[in-house]
Design an enzyme around this catalytic site. Structure first.
Site, PDB file in Angstrom:
ATOM      1  N   GLY A 267       0.834  -1.202   0.000  1.00  0.00           N
ATOM      2  CA  GLY A 267       0.000   0.000   0.000  1.00  0.00           C
ATOM      3  C   GLY A 267       0.863   1.245   0.000  1.00  0.00           C
TER       4      GLY A 267
ATOM      5  N   ASP B  30      -3.363   3.040  19.149  1.00  0.00           N
ATOM      6  CA  ASP B  30      -4.331   3.094  20.248  1.00  0.00           C
ATOM      7  C   ASP B  30      -3.605   3.395  21.565  1.00  0.00           C
ATOM      8  OD1 ASP B  30      -6.576   1.982  18.511  1.00  0.00           O
ATOM      9  OD2 ASP B  30      -5.004   0.485  18.308  1.00  0.00           O
TER      10      ASP B  30
ATOM     11  N   HIS C 266      -8.223  -3.890  17.518  1.00  0.00           N
ATOM     12  CA  HIS C 266      -8.139  -2.524  16.998  1.00  0.00           C
ATOM     13  C   HIS C 266      -9.505  -2.165  16.402  1.00  0.00           C
ATOM     14  CE1 HIS C 266      -6.786   1.180  15.250  1.00  0.00           C
ATOM     15  NE2 HIS C 266      -7.213   0.784  14.070  1.00  0.00           N
TER      16      HIS C 266
HETATM   17  P1  NAD Z   1      -5.116   4.385   1.396  1.00  0.00           P
HETATM   18  O1  NAD Z   1      -6.410   3.977   0.737  1.00  0.00           O
HETATM   19  O2  NAD Z   1      -4.647   5.784   1.302  1.00  0.00           O
HETATM   20  O3  NAD Z   1      -3.949   3.469   0.838  1.00  0.00           O
HETATM   21  C1  NAD Z   1      -4.060   2.088   0.728  1.00  0.00           C
HETATM   22  C2  NAD Z   1      -3.156   1.672  -0.412  1.00  0.00           C
HETATM   23  O4  NAD Z   1      -3.141   0.248  -0.444  1.00  0.00           O
HETATM   24  C3  NAD Z   1      -3.657   2.134  -1.782  1.00  0.00           C
HETATM   25  O5  NAD Z   1      -2.604   2.839  -2.442  1.00  0.00           O
HETATM   26  C4  NAD Z   1      -4.018   0.843  -2.485  1.00  0.00           C
HETATM   27  O6  NAD Z   1      -3.743   0.897  -3.892  1.00  0.00           O
HETATM   28  C5  NAD Z   1      -3.099  -0.150  -1.779  1.00  0.00           C
HETATM   29  N1  NAD Z   1      -3.509  -1.542  -1.892  1.00  0.00           N
HETATM   30  C6  NAD Z   1      -4.746  -2.064  -1.922  1.00  0.00           C
HETATM   31  N2  NAD Z   1      -4.708  -3.386  -2.091  1.00  0.00           N
HETATM   32  C7  NAD Z   1      -3.396  -3.729  -2.136  1.00  0.00           C
HETATM   33  C8  NAD Z   1      -2.714  -4.942  -2.315  1.00  0.00           C
HETATM   34  N3  NAD Z   1      -3.366  -6.084  -2.471  1.00  0.00           N
HETATM   35  N4  NAD Z   1      -1.366  -4.921  -2.331  1.00  0.00           N
HETATM   36  C9  NAD Z   1      -0.696  -3.774  -2.189  1.00  0.00           C
HETATM   37  N5  NAD Z   1      -1.284  -2.568  -2.055  1.00  0.00           N
HETATM   38  C10 NAD Z   1      -2.623  -2.552  -2.008  1.00  0.00           C
HETATM   39  O7  NAD Z   1      -5.246   3.904   2.899  1.00  0.00           O
HETATM   40  P2  NAD Z   1      -4.363   4.343   4.146  1.00  0.00           P
HETATM   41  O8  NAD Z   1      -4.946   5.558   4.753  1.00  0.00           O
HETATM   42  O9  NAD Z   1      -2.932   4.348   3.775  1.00  0.00           O
HETATM   43  O10 NAD Z   1      -4.694   3.152   5.163  1.00  0.00           O
HETATM   44  C11 NAD Z   1      -4.279   1.838   4.901  1.00  0.00           C
HETATM   45  C12 NAD Z   1      -4.938   0.880   5.862  1.00  0.00           C
HETATM   46  O11 NAD Z   1      -4.507   1.114   7.188  1.00  0.00           O
HETATM   47  C13 NAD Z   1      -6.454   0.935   5.900  1.00  0.00           C
HETATM   48  O12 NAD Z   1      -6.952  -0.390   5.995  1.00  0.00           O
HETATM   49  C14 NAD Z   1      -6.744   1.678   7.195  1.00  0.00           C
HETATM   50  O13 NAD Z   1      -8.016   1.376   7.697  1.00  0.00           O
HETATM   51  C15 NAD Z   1      -5.651   1.107   8.057  1.00  0.00           C
HETATM   52  N6  NAD Z   1      -5.320   1.836   9.286  1.00  0.00           N
HETATM   53  C16 NAD Z   1      -4.988   1.090  10.373  1.00  0.00           C
HETATM   54  C17 NAD Z   1      -4.635   1.728  11.555  1.00  0.00           C
HETATM   55  C18 NAD Z   1      -4.251   0.915  12.773  1.00  0.00           C
HETATM   56  O14 NAD Z   1      -4.043   1.525  13.827  1.00  0.00           O
HETATM   57  N7  NAD Z   1      -4.131  -0.402  12.729  1.00  0.00           N
HETATM   58  C19 NAD Z   1      -4.627   3.116  11.622  1.00  0.00           C
HETATM   59  C20 NAD Z   1      -4.947   3.853  10.493  1.00  0.00           C
HETATM   60  C21 NAD Z   1      -5.301   3.200   9.318  1.00  0.00           C
HETATM   61  C1  LMR Z   2      -7.669   4.438  13.031  1.00  0.00           C
HETATM   62  O1  LMR Z   2      -7.708   3.900  14.141  1.00  0.00           O
HETATM   63  O2  LMR Z   2      -7.330   5.623  12.881  1.00  0.00           O
HETATM   64  C2  LMR Z   2      -8.072   3.653  11.807  1.00  0.00           C
HETATM   65  O3  LMR Z   2      -7.958   2.283  12.044  1.00  0.00           O
HETATM   66  C3  LMR Z   2      -9.442   4.028  11.362  1.00  0.00           C
HETATM   67  C4  LMR Z   2      -9.840   3.344  10.088  1.00  0.00           C
HETATM   68  O4  LMR Z   2     -10.977   2.795  10.071  1.00  0.00           O
HETATM   69  O5  LMR Z   2      -9.070   3.352   9.104  1.00  0.00           O
END
Ligand code: NAD
Ligand code: LMR
Length: 329
Positions: free
Chosen positions: A12, A160, A188
């Site tokens: 990603g 978190d 999460h």
């Molecule tokens: P984003 O949509 O900006 O970027 C995601 C990227 O992943 C995109 O560029 C997309 O093309 C790519 N992608 C999709 N499928 C893929 C694959 N199979 N292989 C490689 N790349 C792939 O999203 P973001 O804001 O960067 O967030 C990414 C993820 O992180 C989301 O699932 C979001 O919910 C999660 N997130 C988790 C936490 C946490 O605390 N665990 C916090 C914030 C966001």
């Molecule tokens: C966050 O905790 O900020 C993200 O996991 C929220 C989300 O749904 O991408």
């Protein structure tokens, strides 16, 4: 002697977390200021060109520690020889999508990525799953990497943890440095449980220092647990810089060790501690010693905390049952 380069794969990479993360990795903040890095970026074909743009910018920073950047749309190549795998790319929930559909769509991403890690990653590979639902995506990837020790698959709970630290510090008007041993338990998701009963703040516990049960129940816990949604509402996009920062914190501590006298929250495979069913990737109080996460043992869990830990763990069990039904674990 000069350190050998460490290979870091980021999936990603063209997304918003990717953009906030890559420059910090390349500058040395992920592994330390004397560890050179080789970056391998994985994207879907439509986003490879955008990732190339980010790679141009990385090059333009002339980071002394950055040895190479390679971009792939193929998991096998992206994880070949990788030491640290940051699984950020995931399928977001779209309107009308049921939870089972979301889990299935993510299975289509995390199953092949687990297989590719199993087939080609370095023997010491460490995996952090950021893409949501992070804990269960980590479980799926782990299930498809039978040759990699299960403990190497972790889910990001550090955002978190950091959110809870910041909220508690603000309430008590202290520095985050004055707080130790805070824990976020569980998933999460909004069911997570930030626990200040064992936290230490200037010689007392977090709960005693606050001495305000209403604030704990009606303000602190929901604010931390729903912070992700609040950021999406305010920014129109999910947290990115703070998520990248938490990924850096998690991996830095995993590799270099957590500070003595403190612990952090990490989503690690349960060994049955604290009644969490074995194998679930759940958040625990954890220390890193010798490059391995260890769950902190022996904490007294009162009824208030027990109820909340159990509720979040129940949700994780349900997610595991749902992906088991889909044949993903
Ligand atoms: P984003 O949509 O900006 O970027 C995601 C990227 O992943 C995109 O560029 C997309 O093309 C790519 N992608 C999709 N499928 C893929 C694959 N199979 N292989 C490689 N790349 C792939 O999203 P973001 O804001 O960067 O967030 C990414 C993820 O992180 C989301 O699932 C979001 O919910 C999660 N997130 C988790 C936490 C946490 O605390 N665990 C916090 C914030 C966001
Ligand atoms: C966050 O905790 O900020 C993200 O996991 C929220 C989300 O749904 O991408």
């Amino acid at each position: 002697m000069a350190q050998q380069p460490v290979t870091v794969t980021v999936t990603g990479a063209a997304g918003q977390i990717g953009y906030a993360l890559l420059f910090r990795i390349a500058s040395g903040q992920l592994l330390g200021s004397d560890t050179p890095v080789r970056l391998r970026l994985l994207e879907i074909p439509q986003a490879v060109h955008a990732a190339e743009g980010t790679a141009m910018e990385l090059e333009d920073c002339a980071f002394p520690l950055l040895r190479s950047i390679d971009i792939f749309d193929n998991a096998s190549e992206a994880f070949s020889g990788t030491n640290i795998a940051l699984l950020v790319g995931a399928r977001p929930r779209s309107q009308g999508m049921e939870r089972a559909d979301l889990l299935e769509a993510n299975g289509g991403i995390f199953k092949p990525q687990g297989e590719a890690i199993n087939a080609g990653a370095a023997d010491d590979v460490r995996v952090l799953v950021v893409g949501n639902p992070a804990n269960t995506n980590a479980l799926i990837a782990q299930a498809h990497a039978p040759d990699v020790p299960a403990e190497r698959f972790t889910a990001m709970m550090r955002l978190d943890h950091n959110r809870a630290l910041a909220q508690l510090a603000k309430k008590l008007n202290v520095s985050v440095n004055d707080i130790r041993k805070l824990t976020v338990w569980g998933n999460h998701s909004a069911s997570q449980y930030p626990d200040i009963f064992h936290a230490e703040v200037n010689g007392t516990t977090g709960a005693k220092a606050v001495d305000d049960q209403a604030w704990l129940e009606n303000d602190f816990i929901p604010t931390v647990a729903k912070r992700g949604a609040a950021i999406i509402e305010a920014r129109g996009a999910s947290s990115a810089a703070s998520a990248a920062n938490a990924a850096i914190d998690h991996v830095y501590d995993w590799v270099n060790g957590t500070p003595e006298g403190d612990w952090v929250s990490a989503g690690v495979p349960s060994d049955g501690s604290y009644g969490v069913p074995e194998g679930l990737i759940s958040s625990f109080p954890a220390v890193s010693r010798g490059g391995r996460w260890e769950i902190v043992q022996g904490l007294e869990i009162d009824e208030f905390s027990r109820e909340r830990i159990d509720a979040s763990v129940r949700e994780l069990s349900e997610e595991r049952e749902a992906v088991a039904k889909l044949g993903l674990v």
